[in-house]
Design a protein around this motif. Structure first.
Motif, PDB file in Angstrom:
ATOM      1  N   GLN A 124       0.847  -1.197   0.000  1.00 28.76           N
ATOM      2  CA  GLN A 124       0.000   0.000   0.000  1.00 28.76           C
ATOM      3  C   GLN A 124       0.880   1.243   0.000  1.00 28.76           C
ATOM      4  OE1 GLN A 124      -2.863   0.192   3.178  1.00 28.76           O
ATOM      5  NE2 GLN A 124      -3.795  -1.792   2.694  1.00 28.76           N
ATOM      6  N   ARG A 149     -18.210  12.242 -12.066  1.00 30.61           N
ATOM      7  CA  ARG A 149     -16.900  11.711 -11.684  1.00 30.61           C
ATOM      8  C   ARG A 149     -16.161  12.696 -10.775  1.00 30.61           C
ATOM      9  NH1 ARG A 149     -15.787  10.238 -16.123  1.00 30.61           N
ATOM     10  NH2 ARG A 149     -16.071   7.995 -15.980  1.00 30.61           N
ATOM     11  N   ARG A 155     -10.994   9.186  -4.664  1.00 29.29           N
ATOM     12  CA  ARG A 155     -11.286   7.801  -4.292  1.00 29.29           C
ATOM     13  C   ARG A 155     -10.585   7.442  -2.979  1.00 29.29           C
ATOM     14  NH1 ARG A 155      -9.256   5.214  -9.804  1.00 29.29           N
ATOM     15  NH2 ARG A 155      -7.890   7.042  -9.615  1.00 29.29           N
ATOM     16  N   GLY A 157      -9.485   4.578  -2.365  1.00 28.19           N
ATOM     17  CA  GLY A 157      -8.378   3.716  -2.743  1.00 28.19           C
ATOM     18  C   GLY A 157      -8.402   3.443  -4.228  1.00 28.19           C
ATOM     19  N   PHE A 158      -7.234   3.294  -4.818  1.00 26.97           N
ATOM     20  CA  PHE A 158      -7.120   2.896  -6.219  1.00 26.97           C
ATOM     21  C   PHE A 158      -5.750   2.252  -6.386  1.00 26.97           C
ATOM     22  CE2 PHE A 158      -5.434   7.126  -5.809  1.00 26.97           C
ATOM     23  CZ  PHE A 158      -4.319   7.180  -6.636  1.00 26.97           C
ATOM     24  N   ASP A 159      -5.722   1.193  -7.173  1.00 28.09           N
ATOM     25  CA  ASP A 159      -4.494   0.407  -7.305  1.00 28.09           C
ATOM     26  C   ASP A 159      -3.996   0.074  -5.895  1.00 28.09           C
ATOM     27  OD1 ASP A 159      -4.762   0.637 -10.057  1.00 28.09           O
ATOM     28  OD2 ASP A 159      -3.599   2.491 -10.133  1.00 28.09           O
ATOM     29  N   TYR A 161      -2.901   2.528  -3.816  1.00 24.11           N
ATOM     30  CA  TYR A 161      -2.987   3.769  -3.046  1.00 24.11           C
ATOM     31  C   TYR A 161      -4.212   3.744  -2.134  1.00 24.11           C
ATOM     32  CZ  TYR A 161       0.668   5.782  -5.942  1.00 24.11           C
ATOM     33  OH  TYR A 161       1.873   6.029  -6.566  1.00 24.11           O
ATOM     34  N   ARG A 162      -4.028   4.300  -0.917  1.00 22.29           N
ATOM     35  CA  ARG A 162      -5.112   4.402   0.047  1.00 22.29           C
ATOM     36  C   ARG A 162      -5.109   5.803   0.662  1.00 22.29           C
ATOM     37  NH1 ARG A 162      -5.425   0.438  -2.325  1.00 22.29           N
ATOM     38  NH2 ARG A 162      -5.759  -1.713  -1.640  1.00 22.29           N
ATOM     39  N   ARG A 228     -19.940   8.537  -5.466  1.00 26.53           N
ATOM     40  CA  ARG A 228     -18.912   7.584  -5.884  1.00 26.53           C
ATOM     41  C   ARG A 228     -19.516   6.196  -6.128  1.00 26.53           C
ATOM     42  NH1 ARG A 228     -14.538   7.492  -8.463  1.00 26.53           N
ATOM     43  NH2 ARG A 228     -13.868   9.345  -7.316  1.00 26.53           N
ATOM     44  N   ASP A 232     -19.212   4.459  -9.715  1.00 24.70           N
ATOM     45  CA  ASP A 232     -18.545   3.159  -9.844  1.00 24.70           C
ATOM     46  C   ASP A 232     -19.461   2.144 -10.525  1.00 24.70           C
ATOM     47  OD1 ASP A 232     -16.248   4.104  -8.669  1.00 24.70           O
ATOM     48  OD2 ASP A 232     -16.644   3.237  -6.693  1.00 24.70           O
ATOM     49  N   ASP A 235     -19.642   3.024 -14.211  1.00 24.24           N
ATOM     50  CA  ASP A 235     -18.371   2.692 -14.866  1.00 24.24           C
ATOM     51  C   ASP A 235     -18.255   1.188 -15.108  1.00 24.24           C
ATOM     52  OD1 ASP A 235     -17.609   5.318 -14.978  1.00 24.24           O
ATOM     53  OD2 ASP A 235     -16.261   5.237 -13.258  1.00 24.24           O
TER      54      ASP A 235
END
Length: 330
Positions: A124, A149, A155, A157-159, A161-162, A228, A232, A235
């Motif tokens: 992380q 958006r 966000r 978290g993404f990938d 990343y938090r 969000r 989501d 998407d």
């Protein structure tokens, strides 16, 4: 002695983020030396002890201010003093490349954080954005008419990343540092009214709080969470629709997917617009410069209300051909 509520709030956010990590895992904490990132780092060091997670403190020198190298060196010392397992620092060259200074610095920062995370094998990367940052982001998106958006804010978290502190007020990170005796740096950019975000922070939000009552920042952040979820879901539907629509029609000069016009026309506008955006990105359009006006033009091209070609950022051209929407290099 009871734990101070501000310290508890920061630690709770970090504890939730680290919940799926275990002994031997590594977490990289981005630290600028400001109260948000230092409070985040101190909480991470504390919360990582029990599961045996290795904490790496990372700072990035953007080279945009006098004395930035000295500030980065001070942050490295602070991170070591807070008990991280390892420290790392990097200086980056911020190349605008058609972006604004904030966006260019963000791009350079994430690029080097990715490299650092790869080097240390971090599961992380923790970022210190707070609830107030989220509220500012939502207001900026609303003012720019950027659609769902942007209203969904940052966000959580993404990938890898938090953002553990999106439920924590900025005042709490300042108080947490003060309670724990951590000296923090006040970045002059954070009080420079030349930046739109600073004006929102210093002028717009205080007026909203004064006229509408306290808690506006928390309400805006809660709105971002609600939007969000909707974004989501849309998407995900768009990604499935793109996979179902794309065809393998030969086109030696083509880029990205070929999409049947009839199939696109059957989609709800909210789905079709997202499908077209995803297709344009796959064809090489630049994400940061692909705006609503471009997607709206693609929708008109599909519907046949306009003819010709659509020029997209990133030297990509969209056009109709043999019942399909196609993309090619400009």
């Amino acid at each position: 002695m009871a734990l101070h509520p501000s310290v508890a709030a920061v630690r709770l956010g970090v504890r939730r983020s680290l919940a799926d990590l275990g002994a031997g895992d590594a977490v990289l904490v981005a630290c600028s030396g400001g109260p948000d990132s230092l409070a985040l780092l101190a909480a991470t060091v504390f919360e990582a002890r029990r599961p045996g997670v290795r904490v790496v403190g990372a700072t990035v020198d953007h080279g945009l201010q006098d004395g930035s190298a000295e500030q980065a060196a001070r942050v490295v010392g602070q991170m070591a003093g807070l008990g991280v397992d390892e420290t790392v620092a990097a200086r980056v060259e911020v190349d605008a490349g058609g972006l604004g200074p904030e966006a260019a610095a963000r791009r350079a920062r994430y690029a080097v954080l990715d490299q650092m995370a790869d080097h240390f094998g971090a599961a992380q990367v923790l970022l210190g954005h707070t609830r107030d940052d989220q509220a500012e982001t939502v207001l900026l998106g609303l003012a720019r008419g950027s659609g769902g958006r942007s209203l969904a804010g940052m966000r959580r978290g993404f990938d890898r990343y938090r953002r553990p502190l999106l439920d924590v007020a900025r005042d709490d990170t300042v108080t947490a540092c003060q309670v724990e005796g951590i000296e923090f740096w006040d970045d002059p950019h954070n009080s420079d009214p030349g930046y739109t975000r600073v004006r929102v922070r210093q002028r717009v939000l205080p007026v909203l709080e004064a006229e509408l009552g306290p808690g506006v920042a928390a309400t805006l952040a809660r709105t971002a969470d609600q939007v969000r979820d909707d974004v989501d879901a849309l998407d995900a539907l768009a990604a499935a629709a793109l996979a179902a629509l794309r065809t393998d029609v030969p086109d030696p000069s083509g880029r990205g997917p070929a999409l049947p016009l009839a199939g696109l026309a059957e989609q709800h506008r909210a789905i079709a617009s997202r499908v077209l955006r995803l297709a344009a990105l796959e064809a090489g359009a630049r994400d940061a410069e692909l705006f609503h006006v471009h997607v709206a033009a693609l929708l008109d091209l599909v519907a046949g209300t306009i003819s010709g070609e659509i020029q997209l950022p990133g030297s990509v051209t969209a056009h109709r051909d043999a019942g399909h929407l196609r993309f090619r290099s400009t």
